[in-house]
Write a protein that holds these residues in place. Structure first.
Motif, short mmCIF file in Angstrom:
data_model
loop_
_atom_site.label_atom_id
_atom_site.label_comp_id
_atom_site.label_asym_id
_atom_site.label_seq_id
_atom_site.Cartn_x
_atom_site.Cartn_y
_atom_site.Cartn_z
N THR A 72 0.85 -1.18 0.00
CA THR A 72 0.00 0.00 0.00
C THR A 72 0.88 1.24 0.00
OG1 THR A 72 -1.67 -1.20 1.27
CG2 THR A 72 -1.85 1.19 1.25
N VAL A 73 0.47 2.24 -0.77
CA VAL A 73 1.15 3.53 -0.78
C VAL A 73 0.22 4.54 -0.11
CG1 VAL A 73 2.09 5.39 -2.21
CG2 VAL A 73 2.41 2.99 -2.90
N THR A 74 0.75 5.23 0.91
CA THR A 74 0.01 6.33 1.53
C THR A 74 0.86 7.59 1.42
OG1 THR A 74 0.92 5.84 3.72
CG2 THR A 74 -1.20 4.84 3.17
N GLY B 156 -4.99 2.71 -2.44
CA GLY B 156 -3.54 2.81 -2.39
C GLY B 156 -2.81 1.48 -2.54
N LYS B 157 -3.55 0.40 -2.81
CA LYS B 157 -2.93 -0.93 -2.92
C LYS B 157 -2.39 -1.14 -4.33
CE LYS B 157 -5.73 -3.06 0.67
NZ LYS B 157 -4.74 -2.80 1.67
N GLU C 1 15.00 8.18 -3.17
CA GLU C 1 15.81 7.70 -2.06
C GLU C 1 15.32 6.32 -1.63
OE1 GLU C 1 15.00 10.69 0.87
OE2 GLU C 1 16.16 12.22 -0.18
N LEU C 2 14.30 5.81 -2.33
CA LEU C 2 13.67 4.56 -1.92
C LEU C 2 14.44 3.35 -2.43
CD1 LEU C 2 9.97 5.56 -2.72
CD2 LEU C 2 11.10 5.59 -0.48
N GLN C 3 14.72 2.43 -1.53
CA GLN C 3 15.40 1.18 -1.84
C GLN C 3 14.65 0.06 -1.12
OE1 GLN C 3 18.49 0.95 -3.65
NE2 GLN C 3 18.05 3.09 -4.13
N ASP D 27 5.05 -1.82 2.01
CA ASP D 27 4.24 -0.60 2.10
C ASP D 27 5.13 0.63 2.06
OD1 ASP D 27 1.93 -2.15 2.43
OD2 ASP D 27 2.14 -2.19 4.61
N PHE D 28 4.61 1.72 1.53
CA PHE D 28 5.32 2.98 1.47
C PHE D 28 4.47 4.06 2.12
CE2 PHE D 28 6.99 0.49 -2.04
CZ PHE D 28 8.35 0.61 -1.83
#
Length: 137
Positions: free
Chosen positions: A38-40, A70-71, A118-120, A131-132
């Motif tokens: 899920t992205v919030t 957001g899924k 910056e996401l890894q 999830d983010f």
């Protein structure tokens, strides 16, 4: 003749041991890890975002689009779900709404999540829930 039967029996047993107890269990997704999550953004579900996982060691990226809650689920190619195992650079961008007029679309998410990500994350064989929780700051 007896020696040939004995050798064949041992070869059969050895083959069975290798096939059944080879030390690793195959993933139900083949050589891929199934990735969902899920992205919030600012604590709220973020719909219509493209989530792109690109392997840092090289290889085909996987992508998914978030739904209204957001899924997302990553797709490797066509209808094959998943992503290559290993470390990935992750980019999350807003998918512009379809429009008949040609407008310049302004990205809502900060550049640290997309153009200067910056996401890894690491993908494992099997099921992965990633999830983010994105913030404006």
């Amino acid at each position: 003749m007896h020696q040939a039967k004995s050798s064949l029996a041992w070869l059969s047993v050895a083959l069975l041991v290798v096939l059944v107890g080879g030390g690793c269990t195959p993933s139900p997704y083949g050589d891929l890890g199934l990735v969902t999550g899920t992205v919030t953004y600012e604590g709220q579900p973020y719909p219509n975002a493209m989530v792109l996982f690109t392997p840092t060691a090289g290889g085909r990226p996987s992508r998914g689009i978030t739904d209204e809650s957001g899924k997302y689920e990553l797709i490797y190619i066509r209808t094959t779900r998943g992503a290559l195992p290993g470390d990935h650079t992750v980019m999350i961008t807003t998918v512009p709404p379809p429009s008949e007029e040609r407008k310049i679309f302004k990205e809502t998410l900060p550049p640290r999540y997309n153009t200067r990500t910056e996401l890894q994350h690491t993908v494992e064989l099997g099921e992965n829930v990633i999830d983010f929780d994105l913030e404006k700051k």
